[in-house]
Design a protein around this motif. Structure first.
Motif, short mmCIF file in Angstrom:
data_model
loop_
_atom_site.label_atom_id
_atom_site.label_comp_id
_atom_site.label_asym_id
_atom_site.label_seq_id
_atom_site.Cartn_x
_atom_site.Cartn_y
_atom_site.Cartn_z
N ILE A 165 21.27 27.24 49.26
CA ILE A 165 20.01 26.76 49.83
C ILE A 165 19.60 25.45 49.16
O ILE A 165 19.18 24.50 49.83
CB ILE A 165 18.90 27.82 49.68
CG1 ILE A 165 19.27 29.09 50.46
CG2 ILE A 165 17.56 27.27 50.18
CD1 ILE A 165 18.24 30.20 50.37
N MET A 166 19.72 25.38 47.84
CA MET A 166 19.35 24.16 47.12
C MET A 166 20.16 22.97 47.60
O MET A 166 19.63 21.86 47.78
CB MET A 166 19.53 24.35 45.61
CG MET A 166 18.48 25.22 44.96
SD MET A 166 18.51 25.07 43.15
CE MET A 166 20.08 25.83 42.78
N THR A 167 21.44 23.18 47.79
CA THR A 167 22.31 22.09 48.24
C THR A 167 21.92 21.62 49.63
O THR A 167 21.87 20.41 49.91
CB THR A 167 23.78 22.51 48.21
OG1 THR A 167 24.15 22.87 46.87
CG2 THR A 167 24.69 21.40 48.71
N ALA A 168 21.61 22.57 50.51
CA ALA A 168 21.20 22.21 51.88
C ALA A 168 19.92 21.38 51.86
O ALA A 168 19.78 20.39 52.59
CB ALA A 168 21.01 23.47 52.70
N ILE A 169 18.99 21.76 50.99
CA ILE A 169 17.73 21.01 50.89
C ILE A 169 18.00 19.62 50.33
O ILE A 169 17.47 18.62 50.83
CB ILE A 169 16.73 21.77 49.98
CG1 ILE A 169 16.32 23.11 50.63
CG2 ILE A 169 15.49 20.91 49.72
CD1 ILE A 169 15.50 24.00 49.72
N GLN A 170 18.84 19.55 49.31
CA GLN A 170 19.14 18.27 48.68
C GLN A 170 19.83 17.33 49.67
O GLN A 170 19.66 16.11 49.60
CB GLN A 170 20.02 18.50 47.45
CG GLN A 170 20.15 17.31 46.52
CD GLN A 170 21.23 16.35 46.93
OE1 GLN A 170 22.24 16.76 47.51
NE2 GLN A 170 21.04 15.08 46.64
N GLU A 171 20.56 17.90 50.62
CA GLU A 171 21.27 17.09 51.61
C GLU A 171 20.40 16.72 52.80
O GLU A 171 20.88 16.09 53.74
CB GLU A 171 22.52 17.84 52.08
CG GLU A 171 23.60 17.94 50.99
CD GLU A 171 24.79 18.76 51.41
OE1 GLU A 171 24.70 19.43 52.48
OE2 GLU A 171 25.80 18.75 50.69
N GLY A 172 19.13 17.12 52.75
CA GLY A 172 18.19 16.65 53.76
C GLY A 172 17.53 17.71 54.62
O GLY A 172 16.63 17.38 55.40
N ALA A 173 17.93 18.97 54.50
CA ALA A 173 17.30 20.02 55.31
C ALA A 173 15.90 20.33 54.78
O ALA A 173 15.66 20.28 53.57
CB ALA A 173 18.16 21.29 55.29
N ALA A 174 14.99 20.66 55.67
CA ALA A 174 13.66 21.11 55.25
C ALA A 174 13.83 22.45 54.55
O ALA A 174 14.67 23.27 54.95
CB ALA A 174 12.75 21.25 56.45
#
Length: 307
Positions: A165-174
């Motif tokens: 989840i952290m990686t997805a957020i860091q890559e731009g996901a809300a």
């Protein structure tokens, strides 16, 4: 005359080259810093201006780092206050330029997936042993909201799962979308957390969390499950550590899944432990300490004293 000037110029060039070849100390100094990846010369300490890049001043890791500076006799080092976002931005810039940098770091954190980093050994245990992230709730939640209480009591996951989840957020996901996507793709993980729990009808809950990437991930996941699977209407409050603990202790907030124990939030636990209920660890084996890019040729906090 032109021939004479040309001859003088050639002889001068030969003399400069010869002197450079005969001065190994100068050659050595101009290449210094290559072992650390830095573009400057001198020790690691000199290249980073004897600065450790920290986060917000209220964080437990900042208190532990101040202790480490004293424990290891690093009187000429300075801890720079800032935020988690500022710290990672500074780290990203340093790594892109392959420059030395020393930061306050913790796991779980997405930066360990994105960059090749290492913890400096801490033989004096200034940062303690491995920590845990606990779920702490207000007194009376079990009686008032037994469904939410039971779910929060069961909630436990791994740093790898959180890292997705952290990686997805860091890559731009809300954060909300990253949490939903992960939950929808991992129903087998969520199933034991909500098994045999009867959804409520719009009951209100308040969660609080600190603005760390790890806690943004966990809180958004918990909020999504409470709302989509268990029928709650959840308000998630992003606050500093002090208000986070105070809110749960005085009952203004129902729960937090962002309590780092026994070290990072030790002062808050000591102050509020009789006013809250600890449901135990929702993640084990977490860690804090000083972190550097792997290309820096130091291994221990003790090495900073010589740098």
């Amino acid at each position: 005359m032109k021939t004479r000037n040309l001859l003088v110029a050639v002889l001068s060039l030969v003399l400069v080259v010869a002197l450079a070849a005969c001065n190994p100390e100068r050659n050595k100094s101009t290449s210094a810093g290559s072992s650390t990846g830095g573009s400057g010369s001198g020790s690691v300490g000199d290249q980073v201006k004897h600065e450790i890049i920290g986060i917000d001043p209220g964080a437990g890791i900042m208190k532990a780092t101040t202790k480490a500076i004293g424990d290891y006799g690093l009187s000429d080092w300075k801890l720079i206050e800032g935020s988690g976002a500022a710290m990672t931005a500074t780290l990203d810039k340093a790594i892109k330029n392959k420059e030395p940098i020393i930061i306050t770091g913790w796991t779980p954190h997405w930066m360990f997936s994105k960059y090749d980093l290492k913890y400096l050994d801490d033989p004096k245990k200034s940062y303690g042993e491995a920590e845990e992230i606990h779920t702490v709730v207000r007194k009376g939640l079990k009686e008032d909201e037994p469904v939410a209480y039971e779910f929060l009591d069961r909630f436990e996951w791994t740093d790898k799962q959180m890292g997705e989840i952290m990686t997805a957020i860091q890559e731009g996901a809300a954060p909300e979308e990253a949490a939903k996507k992960w939950a929808d793709a991992h129903e087998e993980v969520i199933a034991p957390w909500i098994k045999d729990l009867t959804p409520v009808k719009g009951n209100k809950l308040k969660l609080s969390y600190v603005a760390w990437d790890s806690e943004i991930a966990s809180t958004n996941l918990i909020k999504y499950i409470l709302e989509s699977k268990l029928g709650y209407k959840v308000t998630a409050l992003q606050v500093e550590a002090g208000p986070m603990w105070t809110g749960v202790a005085n009952g203004d907030v129902d729960a937090t899944a962002a309590a780092w124990l026994p070290l990072t939030h030790a002062d808050y636990w000591s102050k509020f432990k009789d006013q809250v209920e600890d449901l135990g660890a929702n993640m084990t084996g977490v860690k804090t300490g000083l972190v550097v890019p792997s290309y820096i040729d130091i291994k221990s906090i003790e090495d900073l004293k010589d740098n």
